[in-house]
Design an enzyme around this catalytic site. Structure first.
Site, PDB file in Angstrom:
ATOM      1  N   GLU A   1     -12.293  -6.823  15.830  1.00 58.96           N
ATOM      2  CA  GLU A   1     -12.932  -6.136  14.717  1.00 58.96           C
ATOM      3  C   GLU A   1     -14.199  -5.449  15.199  1.00 58.96           C
ATOM      4  O   GLU A   1     -14.966  -5.988  15.980  1.00 58.96           O
ATOM      5  CB  GLU A   1     -13.268  -7.135  13.604  1.00 58.96           C
TER       6      GLU A   1
ATOM      7  N   LYS B   1      -9.811  -2.595   5.585  1.00 61.22           N
ATOM      8  CA  LYS B   1     -10.100  -3.969   5.193  1.00 61.22           C
ATOM      9  C   LYS B   1     -10.219  -4.083   3.672  1.00 61.22           C
ATOM     10  O   LYS B   1     -10.995  -3.368   3.045  1.00 61.22           O
ATOM     11  CB  LYS B   1     -11.399  -4.428   5.861  1.00 61.22           C
TER      12      LYS B   1
ATOM     13  N   CYS C   1      -9.985 -10.157   9.024  1.00 59.37           N
ATOM     14  CA  CYS C   1     -10.356 -11.452   8.457  1.00 59.37           C
ATOM     15  C   CYS C   1      -9.147 -12.035   7.734  1.00 59.37           C
ATOM     16  O   CYS C   1      -8.028 -11.591   7.932  1.00 59.37           O
ATOM     17  CB  CYS C   1     -11.584 -11.356   7.547  1.00 59.37           C
TER      18      CYS C   1
END
Length: 251
Positions: A43, A112, A153
């Site tokens: 990321e 995201k 995530c």
């Protein structure tokens, strides 16, 4: 093909975007030489991770960073999961992952969805939502080996992805020194067992001098919840052979 090699690149992220991209592409080439067919970056690989950095480092897609990734994927004939970069589009900022195929074509652009907002008194406060906008779409892509799902995530999406036939869940993520020791491995093993799939996480390497210190410990977990391999905190390439026969046995 019942088995293929996955590589997770855990790299140090500096304040110089061009150096970060160059380092990433160099490590991608090294991973391909070692037989990796699917390679993932971490990321925010081209920018320091922080709400004050996102506006400065954001770029369009396609742009300078993603063009280099497309070239690296084609040059090495691999599937390249581009971790994530700050993306600017129509005046909004996103935390975005792109995937390129072995011919250099863009397969997926994943923004995201669940932004990282946290406030743990005396430890860490961080709010992505101060600068970033959330994405709203699911992202999968097919390879000759298996169907791969993307997340940045962790979130509830894993079960939906599993129901759609995904076998490998790849999460570029930048946990920190508070959430990392508490939840990093726990969440990966839980998602692997819940969904009976392989789970891989690609983290930046740890830089104790950075304003946001990443946990590191990029990891691959099998469908039984066993950790197959795990990095430390330093810069490295983590390899794992993904055995789809094992996945079928577990299911």
């Amino acid at each position: 093909m019942a088995t293929f090699r996955l590589a997770l690149i855990q790299l140090y992220v500096s304040s110089i975007k061009s150096d970060n991209v160059s380092q990433a592409c160099s490590l991608v080439r090294e991973a391909a030489k070692q037989g990796a067919k699917v390679v993932s970056l971490p990321e925010c690989f081209n920018s320091p991770y922080g709400t004050n950095y996102f506006p400065e480092y954001a770029e369009k897609i396609p742009g300078e960073s993603t063009q280099k990734l497309a070239e690296a994927a084609k040059e090495n004939s691999i599937y390249l999961i581009g971790g994530s970069i700050p993306e600017e589009d129509a005046g909004k900022l996103f935390n975005t992952c792109v995937v390129f195929g072995p011919d250099g074509s863009l397969l997926v652009k994943h923004r995201k969805i669940h932004l990282f907002d946290i406030d743990v008194p005396w430890k860490i406060t961080f709010q992505e939502s101060k600068t970033l906008s959330p994405g709203d779409g699911l992202s999968t892509f097919d390879t000759p080996y298996c169907r791969v799902v993307l997340g940045i995530c962790f979130a509830e999406l894993a079960q939906i992805y599993a129901q759609r036939g995904c076998q490998l869940l790849v999460y570029p993520g930048a946990f920190n020194l508070t959430t990392g020791p508490a939840h990093w491995e726990l969440l990966q093993r839980a998602r692997a067992v819940d969904n009976q799939g392989y789970v891989a996480t690609a983290s930046p390497a740890r830089d104790d001098k950075a304003s946001y210190v990443a946990w590191g410990h990029s990891t691959v977990v099998d469908p039984w919840g066993q950790v197959l391999t795990k990095a430390g905190t330093e810069k490295m390439i983590l390899y794992s052979d993904i055995d789809l026969k094992r996945l079928a046995e577990v299911r």
